[in-house]
Enzyme design. Structure first.
Site, PDB file in Angstrom:
ATOM      1  N   ARG A 150       0.828  -1.214   0.000  1.00  0.00           N
ATOM      2  CA  ARG A 150       0.000   0.000   0.000  1.00  0.00           C
ATOM      3  C   ARG A 150       0.855   1.254   0.000  1.00  0.00           C
ATOM      4  O   ARG A 150       0.458   2.273  -0.564  1.00  0.00           O
ATOM      5  CB  ARG A 150      -0.941  -0.012   1.193  1.00  0.00           C
ATOM      6  CG  ARG A 150      -2.014  -1.092   1.072  1.00  0.00           C
ATOM      7  CD  ARG A 150      -3.176  -0.816   1.977  1.00  0.00           C
ATOM      8  NE  ARG A 150      -3.762   0.496   1.731  1.00  0.00           N
ATOM      9  CZ  ARG A 150      -4.315   1.231   2.670  1.00  0.00           C
ATOM     10  NH1 ARG A 150      -4.357   0.814   3.917  1.00  0.00           N
ATOM     11  NH2 ARG A 150      -4.845   2.401   2.362  1.00  0.00           N
ATOM     12  N   ARG A 198      -2.023  10.669   7.357  1.00  0.00           N
ATOM     13  CA  ARG A 198      -0.697  11.117   6.916  1.00  0.00           C
ATOM     14  C   ARG A 198      -0.781  12.332   6.000  1.00  0.00           C
ATOM     15  O   ARG A 198       0.231  12.994   5.751  1.00  0.00           O
ATOM     16  CB  ARG A 198       0.010   9.976   6.195  1.00  0.00           C
ATOM     17  CG  ARG A 198       0.129   8.728   7.024  1.00  0.00           C
ATOM     18  CD  ARG A 198       0.214   7.485   6.166  1.00  0.00           C
ATOM     19  NE  ARG A 198      -0.082   6.284   6.932  1.00  0.00           N
ATOM     20  CZ  ARG A 198      -1.310   5.874   7.216  1.00  0.00           C
ATOM     21  NH1 ARG A 198      -2.353   6.553   6.773  1.00  0.00           N
ATOM     22  NH2 ARG A 198      -1.491   4.799   7.945  1.00  0.00           N
ATOM     23  N   LYS A 240      11.990   6.547  13.860  1.00  0.00           N
ATOM     24  CA  LYS A 240      11.992   5.407  12.941  1.00  0.00           C
ATOM     25  C   LYS A 240      12.030   5.850  11.484  1.00  0.00           C
ATOM     26  O   LYS A 240      12.830   5.346  10.694  1.00  0.00           O
ATOM     27  CB  LYS A 240      10.776   4.523  13.215  1.00  0.00           C
ATOM     28  CG  LYS A 240      10.760   3.234  12.425  1.00  0.00           C
ATOM     29  CD  LYS A 240      10.032   3.431  11.110  1.00  0.00           C
ATOM     30  CE  LYS A 240      10.268   2.241  10.198  1.00  0.00           C
ATOM     31  NZ  LYS A 240       9.669   2.507   8.866  1.00  0.00           N
ATOM     32  N   PRO A 257      16.480   1.194  11.590  1.00  0.00           N
ATOM     33  CA  PRO A 257      15.108   1.609  11.893  1.00  0.00           C
ATOM     34  C   PRO A 257      14.407   0.561  12.762  1.00  0.00           C
ATOM     35  O   PRO A 257      14.403  -0.622  12.416  1.00  0.00           O
ATOM     36  CB  PRO A 257      14.441   1.689  10.509  1.00  0.00           C
ATOM     37  CG  PRO A 257      15.579   1.830   9.541  1.00  0.00           C
ATOM     38  CD  PRO A 257      16.717   1.081  10.149  1.00  0.00           C
ATOM     39  N   ASP A 259      11.300  -0.813  13.518  1.00  0.00           N
ATOM     40  CA  ASP A 259       9.892  -0.948  13.153  1.00  0.00           C
ATOM     41  C   ASP A 259       9.315  -2.169  13.864  1.00  0.00           C
ATOM     42  O   ASP A 259       9.992  -2.816  14.657  1.00  0.00           O
ATOM     43  CB  ASP A 259       9.770  -1.115  11.641  1.00  0.00           C
ATOM     44  CG  ASP A 259      10.460  -2.378  11.192  1.00  0.00           C
ATOM     45  OD1 ASP A 259       9.781  -3.415  11.092  1.00  0.00           O
ATOM     46  OD2 ASP A 259      11.685  -2.347  10.984  1.00  0.00           O
TER      47      ASP A 259
END
Length: 309
Positions: A150, A198, A240, A257, A259
């Site tokens: 996505r 976002r 991140k 990072p 995550d």
DNA sequence: GACCAGGTAGCAA
DNA sequence: TTGCTACATGGT
């Protein structure tokens, strides 16, 4: 049109184009069949489809030709990387795909750690990318709580909607939007495009860059942890996302990072590295992953866990 | 219908 | 500083 080939045998440690571009580190390339990151249309590591991107207004296309296993230890049968562009773009391609990294040495110098070795072994030939900083910044602002397929869809939509159209070899391509192009969009428009919460982050960060308040590339001149802090000035960018920008576009190979997947790895394999906060945990896992190239290790582990093997 | 995905901003204590 | 919580959206 200029074309050329780069023998993969020249790349120390091999080169797997598919895994490099479809491992969730870059969202700025597109596969010719439009099915990139679609696990249902999985073409397999050895496929020879074209990938394209736009850099500095020029379309670049690459594909793998010939060879057996892309990351085979016997590099002599590795095939070639074929490219097309309007000019000689081989140096750009080498930089974007980090073909001159001595991957063999990087893997060899990794810590003697069974889990890490497993991940490295499973995806031989996967290289880090060096994407343009602004596109990477926006891509990873979009990445919050999103699946990789996505994220790629959202970035493609932004390019189609706001980016320059470029004709190449009879087809139309779209550049990733420049800061001012994205800054002229609105939160409502981006919500309609499916960016969700976002949307305001993207608009406000694009405005900051367009206004000259700051540019992600400025972080290049700083020490690693200062660079990470510097990037968090942008809206929608925390530790991140900042680490992703540092690792995938600014050459900070030590960035790891943290995550969801890496946190899982820490919980399952490196519980002593969990220091309770981002900065300290980051420091601990960075050291556990060998320091200088910890980000390489991170990318393999991420891919290994996410695609589940 | 929960649950989850390359998290962050904003606010309270 | 640290510790919640709200936030969009589509797939399983």
């Amino acid at each position: 049109m200029e074309t050329g080939t780069i023998p993969i045998a020249e790349c120390s440690g091999g080169f797997d184009l598919y895994r490099t571009l479809e491992s969730g580190q870059s969202y700025l390339w597109r596969r010719e069949d439009g099915e990139m990151y679609n696990d249902d249309a999985e073409p397999g590591p050895g496929h020879d489809r074209w990938y394209s991107t736009v850099v500095d207004g020029d379309v670049i296309r690459v594909r793998r030709r010939g060879g057996d296993q892309p990351g085979a230890a016997d590099n002599s049968s590795a095939g070639v990387l074929e490219w097309e562009a309007s000019d000689d773009r081989e140096p750009t391609i080498r930089r974007l795909l980090r073909l001159d990294d001595d991957l063999e040495s990087i893997v060899e110098s990794a810590p003697a750690d069974p889990f890490l070795e497993e991940a490295y072994e499973a995806y031989r030939g996967l290289r880090l990318v060096e994407d343009p900083p602004f596109g990477t910044l926006i891509s990873f602002i979009c990445s919050a709580q999103m699946r990789v397929s996505r994220i790629h869809g959202m970035v493609s939509t932004l390019a189609r909607t706001y980016g320059d159209e470029i004709e190449f070899d009879g087809e139309t391509y779209h550049a990733f939007p420049r800061p001012e192009q994205l800054a002229s969009s609105t939160e409502a428009e981006l919500r309609d495009l499916g960016l969700g919460y976002r949307a305001p982050y993207v608009v406000r960060t694009a405005e900051m860059v367009a206004n000259g308040d700051g540019h992600p590339a400025d972080a290049r001149d700083l020490e690693y942890e200062d660079a990470r802090d510097h990037l968090t000035q942008f809206v929608g960018v925390g530790d991140k996302v900042a680490d992703c920008v540092l690792l995938f576009s600014l050459g900070f190979d030590e960035a790891v990072p943290l995550d969801t997947w890496i946190k899982t790895a820490i919980a399952d394999y490196y519980p002593d590295c969990d220091c309770g906060n981002y900065a300290e945990t980051s420091r601990a896992i960075r050291e556990r992953f060998g320091g200088k190239y910890a980000g390489y290790a991170q990318t393999y582990v991420f891919h290994y866990l996410r695609t589940g093997e």
